[in-house]
Design a protein around this motif. Structure first.
Motif, PDB file in Angstrom:
ATOM      1  N   PHE A  50      30.301  37.366  50.020  1.00  0.00           N
ATOM      2  CA  PHE A  50      29.797  36.718  48.804  1.00  0.00           C
ATOM      3  C   PHE A  50      30.278  37.449  47.555  1.00  0.00           C
ATOM      4  O   PHE A  50      30.672  36.828  46.565  1.00  0.00           O
ATOM      5  CB  PHE A  50      28.267  36.668  48.820  1.00  0.00           C
ATOM      6  N   LYS A  51      30.253  38.773  47.608  1.00  0.00           N
ATOM      7  CA  LYS A  51      30.674  39.544  46.426  1.00  0.00           C
ATOM      8  C   LYS A  51      32.166  39.381  46.144  1.00  0.00           C
ATOM      9  O   LYS A  51      32.592  39.451  44.989  1.00  0.00           O
ATOM     10  CB  LYS A  51      30.302  41.016  46.599  1.00  0.00           C
ATOM     11  N   ASN A  52      32.963  39.144  47.177  1.00  0.00           N
ATOM     12  CA  ASN A  52      34.376  38.864  46.956  1.00  0.00           C
ATOM     13  C   ASN A  52      34.566  37.554  46.205  1.00  0.00           C
ATOM     14  O   ASN A  52      35.407  37.445  45.300  1.00  0.00           O
ATOM     15  CB  ASN A  52      35.129  38.807  48.283  1.00  0.00           C
ATOM     16  N   VAL A  53      33.775  36.538  46.556  1.00  0.00           N
ATOM     17  CA  VAL A  53      33.840  35.251  45.858  1.00  0.00           C
ATOM     18  C   VAL A  53      33.355  35.404  44.420  1.00  0.00           C
ATOM     19  O   VAL A  53      33.986  34.901  43.476  1.00  0.00           O
ATOM     20  CB  VAL A  53      32.995  34.191  46.599  1.00  0.00           C
ATOM     21  N   LEU A  54      32.231  36.106  44.243  1.00  0.00           N
ATOM     22  CA  LEU A  54      31.697  36.338  42.904  1.00  0.00           C
ATOM     23  C   LEU A  54      32.700  37.102  42.048  1.00  0.00           C
ATOM     24  O   LEU A  54      32.899  36.787  40.867  1.00  0.00           O
ATOM     25  CB  LEU A  54      30.387  37.129  43.014  1.00  0.00           C
ATOM     26  N   GLN A  55      33.346  38.080  42.645  1.00  0.00           N
ATOM     27  CA  GLN A  55      34.369  38.863  41.952  1.00  0.00           C
ATOM     28  C   GLN A  55      35.512  37.963  41.481  1.00  0.00           C
ATOM     29  O   GLN A  55      36.018  38.111  40.364  1.00  0.00           O
ATOM     30  CB  GLN A  55      34.895  39.953  42.889  1.00  0.00           C
ATOM     31  N   GLY A  56      35.910  37.027  42.332  1.00  0.00           N
ATOM     32  CA  GLY A  56      36.992  36.118  41.978  1.00  0.00           C
ATOM     33  C   GLY A  56      36.624  35.212  40.812  1.00  0.00           C
ATOM     34  O   GLY A  56      37.423  35.000  39.891  1.00  0.00           O
ATOM     35  N   ILE A  57      35.404  34.668  40.816  1.00  0.00           N
ATOM     36  CA  ILE A  57      34.961  33.779  39.742  1.00  0.00           C
ATOM     37  C   ILE A  57      34.815  34.536  38.427  1.00  0.00           C
ATOM     38  O   ILE A  57      35.269  34.074  37.370  1.00  0.00           O
ATOM     39  CB  ILE A  57      33.632  33.093  40.129  1.00  0.00           C
TER      40      ILE A  57
END
Length: 430
Positions: A50-57
């Motif tokens: 999840f944090k990887n996705v949040l980081q991307g956004i």
């Protein structure tokens, strides 16, 4: 002599930086310990996704602005009119991008939940992300602006508030809501921190001067910031996708608990690396942005490495000697196997500090093509070497790939800095 040492700008920034790092380490300690107790390695792996996705956004809506904002503000901090124009343009661009992305995140929340978190029941997390995205983005932009203005004391105080909120809310939400709490805390902490920052007069003044003048957004500044945004988005996507793919590769090739172990090692690495990564943006980037000459660059980097190298060697030696204690302190006994991988992680992190410090010249001077090539080499080689070594060396193969990719990256960065030195810096001023 003592007065000269105390007036050293690196030492002054480092003293404030140390306070920030202590706060971050304490916050991260609470987050890691509570997560390890309640979630275990499996939960670590899911939260990591999840944090990887949040980081991307956030790379698109806020963190991608970091280098550009700090550089432009640092160069114009004594020009109030220009600084005002920069700040207004940055907030306007961030708001536009947040409102552009949020509907996609909201309406595709079910798909994202299944593909990223392996369950549709977490779709509400992505809906909350969509709703909170503008405020989350503004929180990080505010920190970058204060950093660029070199208001180190205010930056330190707001960072402490953010870390304190993170520690307290993480404990409460994970304790009462388990994995759901661990996911949602990443969203509500920056929102509350942003709102809390208005308790400070300097922040209220900054927003009263800027926020209500969005019609005065400068197209020139937006274009300039967009270059940094493009650079950061490119890098953020590479990082997020690489770590997501590697984590999923470990899950498929070994198991999800091993992926959680790797995530635990990454978490521990962020603790001690905070000393150096925060110093990059707090001290090094503004200095490189202001510098115009080759001699100036050499002097900045020499002073920086004279201070950083001994500190890094001492810290890394302490971390290695007390690695079992650190695992027990920050995680739990279920992560003790990580003690076998500390030496590999530390070797990679040492190379990383050196390479990233040199690569900040790319950010400071907008050296775009070398930046793209070097990042592609770093993350592309990390994944490819990892795929090649994972079956043979299991989790050790991931760390071998980490070291090899960073060596390639360092060689690439050094080569590009040497080749481009005369293009982006003036000849030495006598």
């Amino acid at each position: 002599m003592i007065k000269q040492i105390l007036n050293n700008p690196i030492l002054r920034v480092f003293s404030f930086n140390s306070i920030i790092v202590i706060g971050k380490v304490f916050s991260s300690f609470v987050v890691s310990k509570v997560s390890a107790i309640y979630l275990g390695p499996t939960g670590f792996a899911i939260v990591g996704n999840f944090k990887n996705v949040l980081q991307g956004i956030l790379g698109i809506t806020s963190s991608g602005f970091q280098s550009g904002v700090i550089r432009h503000i640092a160069e114009n901090k004594n020009n109030k009119q220009q600084s005002s124009l920069i700040i207004t343009s940055v907030f306007g661009l961030s708001l536009f991008l947040s409102l552009l992305i949020a509907p996609f995140v909201y309406f595709f929340s079910d798909t994202l939940s299944i593909s990223i978190l392996n369950e549709s029941s977490y779709a509400f997390i992505f809906k909350y992300l969509a709703i909170c995205l503008p405020l989350i983005s503004f929180n990080f932009l505010l920190l970058y602006i204060i950093n660029g203005l070199q208001k180190i004391k205010l930056f330190t105080i707001i960072s402490i508030v953010f870390n304190a909120l993170n520690a307290v809310l993480t404990f409460l939400l994970i304790h009462f809501f388990n994995l759901k709490g661990a996911l949602i805390v990443s969203l509500i902490v920056p929102v509350i921190s942003f709102l809390a920052s208005f308790l400070f007069k300097e922040v209220r003044v900054l927003f009263s001067d800027q926020f209500f003048t969005l019609k005065k957004i400068s197209v020139t500044i937006v274009k300039s910031i967009s270059v940094y945004l493009f650079m950061a988005v490119y890098s953020t996507v590479l990082i997020s996708m690489t770590y997501l793919l590697i984590r999923n590769k470990i899950i498929a090739g070994i198991d999800i608990e091993t992926a959680g172990l790797w995530e635990g090692m990454n978490k521990i690495s962020t603790f001690y690396m905070l000393v150096f990564t925060s110093l990059l943006t707090l001290y090094l980037l503004p200095k490189l942005a202001e510098n115009k000459t080759i001699n100036g660059y050499k002097a900045i980097m020499t002073d920086y490495f004279k201070f950083v190298m001994p500190s890094m060697l001492v810290l890394f030696a302490v971390v290695f000697l007390f690695r079992i204690l650190i695992i027990n302190l920050f995680l739990t006994k279920s992560f003790l196997e990580l003690g076998n991988f500390f030496h590999l992680q530390l070797i990679g992190d040492f190379i990383k500090v050196v390479a990233f410090s040199l690569a900040y010249q790319f950010h400071a001077k907008r050296i775009i093509i070398p930046y793209f090539i070097s990042d592609a080499i770093l993350y592309g080689s990390f994944y490819l070497i990892c795929v090649f070594l994972l079956d043979t060396y299991q989790l050790s193969g991931v760390y071998y790939a980490y070291i090899c990719s960073l060596v390639l990256y360092l060689l690439t960065v050094v080569t590009f800095i040497y080749l481009t030195r005369n293009k982006y810096l003036q000849e030495n001023v006598q």
